[in-house]
Design a protein around this motif. Structure first.
Motif, PDB file in Angstrom:
ATOM      1  N   THR A  34      54.876  47.192  39.843  1.00  0.00           N
ATOM      2  CA  THR A  34      54.436  47.702  41.142  1.00  0.00           C
ATOM      3  C   THR A  34      53.037  48.293  41.045  1.00  0.00           C
ATOM      4  O   THR A  34      52.173  48.010  41.875  1.00  0.00           O
ATOM      5  CB  THR A  34      55.437  48.744  41.671  1.00  0.00           C
ATOM      6  N   VAL A  35      52.796  49.103  40.032  1.00  0.00           N
ATOM      7  CA  VAL A  35      51.471  49.712  39.835  1.00  0.00           C
ATOM      8  C   VAL A  35      50.437  48.629  39.560  1.00  0.00           C
ATOM      9  O   VAL A  35      49.328  48.650  40.121  1.00  0.00           O
ATOM     10  CB  VAL A  35      51.517  50.760  38.701  1.00  0.00           C
ATOM     11  N   LEU A  36      50.780  47.673  38.693  1.00  0.00           N
ATOM     12  CA  LEU A  36      49.862  46.560  38.404  1.00  0.00           C
ATOM     13  C   LEU A  36      49.484  45.846  39.688  1.00  0.00           C
ATOM     14  O   LEU A  36      48.301  45.609  39.961  1.00  0.00           O
ATOM     15  CB  LEU A  36      50.519  45.583  37.420  1.00  0.00           C
ATOM     16  N   TRP A  37      50.474  45.494  40.499  1.00  0.00           N
ATOM     17  CA  TRP A  37      50.247  44.750  41.727  1.00  0.00           C
ATOM     18  C   TRP A  37      49.357  45.541  42.689  1.00  0.00           C
ATOM     19  O   TRP A  37      48.424  44.994  43.280  1.00  0.00           O
ATOM     20  CB  TRP A  37      51.583  44.402  42.365  1.00  0.00           C
ATOM     21  N   ALA A  38      49.615  46.828  42.826  1.00  0.00           N
ATOM     22  CA  ALA A  38      48.783  47.667  43.701  1.00  0.00           C
ATOM     23  C   ALA A  38      47.361  47.772  43.158  1.00  0.00           C
ATOM     24  O   ALA A  38      46.386  47.635  43.918  1.00  0.00           O
ATOM     25  CB  ALA A  38      49.409  49.055  43.849  1.00  0.00           C
ATOM     26  N   ASP A  39      47.222  47.996  41.866  1.00  0.00           N
ATOM     27  CA  ASP A  39      45.878  48.129  41.283  1.00  0.00           C
ATOM     28  C   ASP A  39      45.082  46.837  41.399  1.00  0.00           C
ATOM     29  O   ASP A  39      43.886  46.854  41.712  1.00  0.00           O
ATOM     30  CB  ASP A  39      45.973  48.575  39.825  1.00  0.00           C
ATOM     31  N   VAL A  40      45.726  45.698  41.142  1.00  0.00           N
ATOM     32  CA  VAL A  40      45.040  44.411  41.269  1.00  0.00           C
ATOM     33  C   VAL A  40      44.637  44.176  42.726  1.00  0.00           C
ATOM     34  O   VAL A  40      43.506  43.781  43.017  1.00  0.00           O
ATOM     35  CB  VAL A  40      45.922  43.260  40.731  1.00  0.00           C
ATOM     36  N   SER A  41      45.554  44.424  43.648  1.00  0.00           N
ATOM     37  CA  SER A  41      45.261  44.245  45.086  1.00  0.00           C
ATOM     38  C   SER A  41      44.123  45.139  45.532  1.00  0.00           C
ATOM     39  O   SER A  41      43.201  44.697  46.225  1.00  0.00           O
ATOM     40  CB  SER A  41      46.508  44.542  45.928  1.00  0.00           C
ATOM     41  N   ASN A  42      44.174  46.403  45.132  1.00  0.00           N
ATOM     42  CA  ASN A  42      43.163  47.359  45.567  1.00  0.00           C
ATOM     43  C   ASN A  42      41.807  47.125  44.919  1.00  0.00           C
ATOM     44  O   ASN A  42      40.783  47.583  45.426  1.00  0.00           O
ATOM     45  CB  ASN A  42      43.658  48.791  45.352  1.00  0.00           C
ATOM     46  N   ALA A  43      41.795  46.366  43.827  1.00  0.00           N
ATOM     47  CA  ALA A  43      40.527  45.974  43.198  1.00  0.00           C
ATOM     48  C   ALA A  43      39.985  44.676  43.792  1.00  0.00           C
ATOM     49  O   ALA A  43      38.957  44.175  43.355  1.00  0.00           O
ATOM     50  CB  ALA A  43      40.723  45.820  41.689  1.00  0.00           C
ATOM     51  N   GLY A  44      40.695  44.129  44.801  1.00  0.00           N
ATOM     52  CA  GLY A  44      40.223  42.911  45.458  1.00  0.00           C
ATOM     53  C   GLY A  44      40.897  41.640  44.994  1.00  0.00           C
ATOM     54  O   GLY A  44      40.511  40.544  45.413  1.00  0.00           O
TER      55      GLY A  44
END
Length: 175
Positions: free
Chosen positions: A20-30
């Motif tokens: 979940t954290v990975l997915w959010a961080d990747v998404s929020n980085a574009g």
């Protein structure tokens, strides 16, 4: 140091939270992984639940890459095709490498681990994926041996005035 990859690891709250954290961080980085920034873990969890259900039903394999600290650093979901005429290829979804690990070759390692996983599946001859045009992802997948086999212009709307192509790519596994 290289990532350590595992297929279908035992699923526990730490793995769930790490993805979940990975997915959010990747998404929020574009990153083009199904969400637009800003996104929260609460928004991602229902989509992750869909993947987890498919894993529990045996339709999907999870490839997880962990860094030297044991943290989830990369994932890809390999989904078997259920159509009786298309069981010879699998879908690759939600390919992610954490932004802090990008540029180290881990994406290429993840793609190789996903291909190795697909090769181990009975009757799977190829992997198919789609990616959002205009991100450079298609160039990355090409460098991993994938070939563009189709494109749907303006299929993805990321903003009212920003449409992107849906790029379809294929990797033959045994040719």
């Amino acid at each position: 140091m290289a990532l350590t990859f595992e297929v279908n690891p035992a699923f526990d709250p730490a793995l769930r939270d790490g993805i979940t954290v990975l997915w959010a961080d990747v998404s929020n980085a574009g990153g083009a992984v199904g969400f637009l920034p800003p996104v929260t873990a609460d928004e991602i969890r229902p989509e992750l639940l869909k993947h987890l259900t498919a894993i529990a039903e045996g339709r999907t394999r999870l490839v997880v890459g962990r860094d030297e600290d044991g943290q989830v650093a990369a994932t890809a979901f390999l989904t078997l095709n259920t159509h009786r005429l298309m069981r010879h290829w699998a879908w690759l979804y939600t390919v992610m490498v954490h932004p802090r690990h990008q540029g180290k070759g881990y994406g290429r390692e993840l793609m190789a681990a996903a291909a190795d996983t697909a090769r181990s599946l009975d009757g799977v001859d190829a992997i198919r994926l789609t990616c959002r045009g205009g991100t450079g992802a298609d160039r990355f997948y090409t460098s991993c041996g994938y070939k563009e086999v189709g494109r749907v212009p303006d299929a993805i709307r990321v903003a009212d005035d920003d449409y992107r192509d849906d790029v379809i790519m294929l990797l033959p596994l045994f040719r």
